[in-house]
Design a protein around this motif. Sequence first.
Motif, PDB file in Angstrom:
ATOM      1  N   VAL A  86       0.842  -1.191   0.000  1.00  0.00           N
ATOM      2  CA  VAL A  86       0.000   0.000   0.000  1.00  0.00           C
ATOM      3  C   VAL A  86       0.880   1.244   0.000  1.00  0.00           C
ATOM      4  O   VAL A  86       1.743   1.400   0.867  1.00  0.00           O
ATOM      5  CB  VAL A  86      -0.944   0.016   1.218  1.00  0.00           C
ATOM      6  CG1 VAL A  86      -1.768   1.303   1.240  1.00  0.00           C
ATOM      7  CG2 VAL A  86      -1.850  -1.198   1.214  1.00  0.00           C
ATOM      8  N   VAL A 104      -7.210   1.345  -0.967  1.00  0.00           N
ATOM      9  CA  VAL A 104      -7.255   0.865   0.416  1.00  0.00           C
ATOM     10  C   VAL A 104      -7.742   2.044   1.245  1.00  0.00           C
ATOM     11  O   VAL A 104      -6.986   2.981   1.529  1.00  0.00           O
ATOM     12  CB  VAL A 104      -5.868   0.381   0.894  1.00  0.00           C
ATOM     13  CG1 VAL A 104      -5.956  -0.140   2.334  1.00  0.00           C
ATOM     14  CG2 VAL A 104      -5.345  -0.711  -0.037  1.00  0.00           C
ATOM     15  N   TYR A 141      -3.238   3.426  -2.089  1.00  0.00           N
ATOM     16  CA  TYR A 141      -3.491   2.533  -3.222  1.00  0.00           C
ATOM     17  C   TYR A 141      -2.453   1.431  -3.266  1.00  0.00           C
ATOM     18  O   TYR A 141      -1.341   1.583  -2.753  1.00  0.00           O
ATOM     19  CB  TYR A 141      -3.424   3.323  -4.544  1.00  0.00           C
ATOM     20  CG  TYR A 141      -4.426   4.438  -4.676  1.00  0.00           C
ATOM     21  CD1 TYR A 141      -5.744   4.182  -5.071  1.00  0.00           C
ATOM     22  CD2 TYR A 141      -4.066   5.755  -4.409  1.00  0.00           C
ATOM     23  CE1 TYR A 141      -6.663   5.207  -5.204  1.00  0.00           C
ATOM     24  CE2 TYR A 141      -4.986   6.787  -4.532  1.00  0.00           C
ATOM     25  CZ  TYR A 141      -6.277   6.516  -4.930  1.00  0.00           C
ATOM     26  OH  TYR A 141      -7.178   7.522  -5.054  1.00  0.00           O
ATOM     27  N   LYS A 142      -2.816   0.315  -3.911  1.00  0.00           N
ATOM     28  CA  LYS A 142      -1.845  -0.745  -4.141  1.00  0.00           C
ATOM     29  C   LYS A 142      -2.117  -1.424  -5.471  1.00  0.00           C
ATOM     30  O   LYS A 142      -3.256  -1.407  -5.967  1.00  0.00           O
ATOM     31  CB  LYS A 142      -1.882  -1.774  -3.006  1.00  0.00           C
ATOM     32  CG  LYS A 142      -3.132  -2.641  -2.956  1.00  0.00           C
ATOM     33  CD  LYS A 142      -3.012  -3.691  -1.852  1.00  0.00           C
ATOM     34  CE  LYS A 142      -4.244  -4.601  -1.806  1.00  0.00           C
ATOM     35  NZ  LYS A 142      -4.119  -5.616  -0.728  1.00  0.00           N
TER      36      LYS A 142
END
Length: 225
Positions: free
Chosen positions: A175, A216, A221-222
Amino acid sequence: MLLVEDDAVLREATGMALERHGFRVRTAADGLTGLEMFRRRPPDVAVLDVMLPELDGVSLVRRIRETSGVPALMISARTDPIDVVQGLEAGADDYLTKPYDTAVLVARMRAALRRSGPGTAAAPAEPAAPCRLMRAGDLTVDARSLEVRRGDRLLELTPTELKLILEFAAEPGAVLSRSTLLERVWEYGWGGDSRVVDVHVQRLRAKVGHERIETVRGFGYKLRA
């Protein structure tokens, strides 16, 4: 560089300040003139006011993006989130609200130029370099050749989008917070507007696949590996 600003006092003051920082400045007072000047001799970077006569700044950056990936920054006294998002979605690389410090404008212009420059200018910031080839589903990210493919199709990414996907690919599944992305991609050494990240991630998703980059909530973000 090209500065399009309808306020004569601010246009002159900003132009003089940028020249003191080493920029060769051309100016226009309305959007149509700015577009004509851009097409006649494309600059290395453009700074555009939002509220312009003849052709507003959002429409101007959208017209520029039809043929050019030159870094474009938008400036405006309007702070409404809708105005910011519209400018970024039209293709602007960054967005500053008035009044702004000229040093901040210069720093963001130079960061945008580094992202768009030749060679390593589009490469990810350290330490996100060890992963040279990453595959996730039909998505392939090659950090050595700076190519991103979806299946057999080579994707056309802007320098900012390329830096974003390289950061995600260097740490698949990890993340990355908005502040981390602002620091690594936009080179902000200070607090920036996280909406810049959100809009560029949305634009990147449209190209690599909406399911590929996961939000997330509350963290960032991931990349789904």
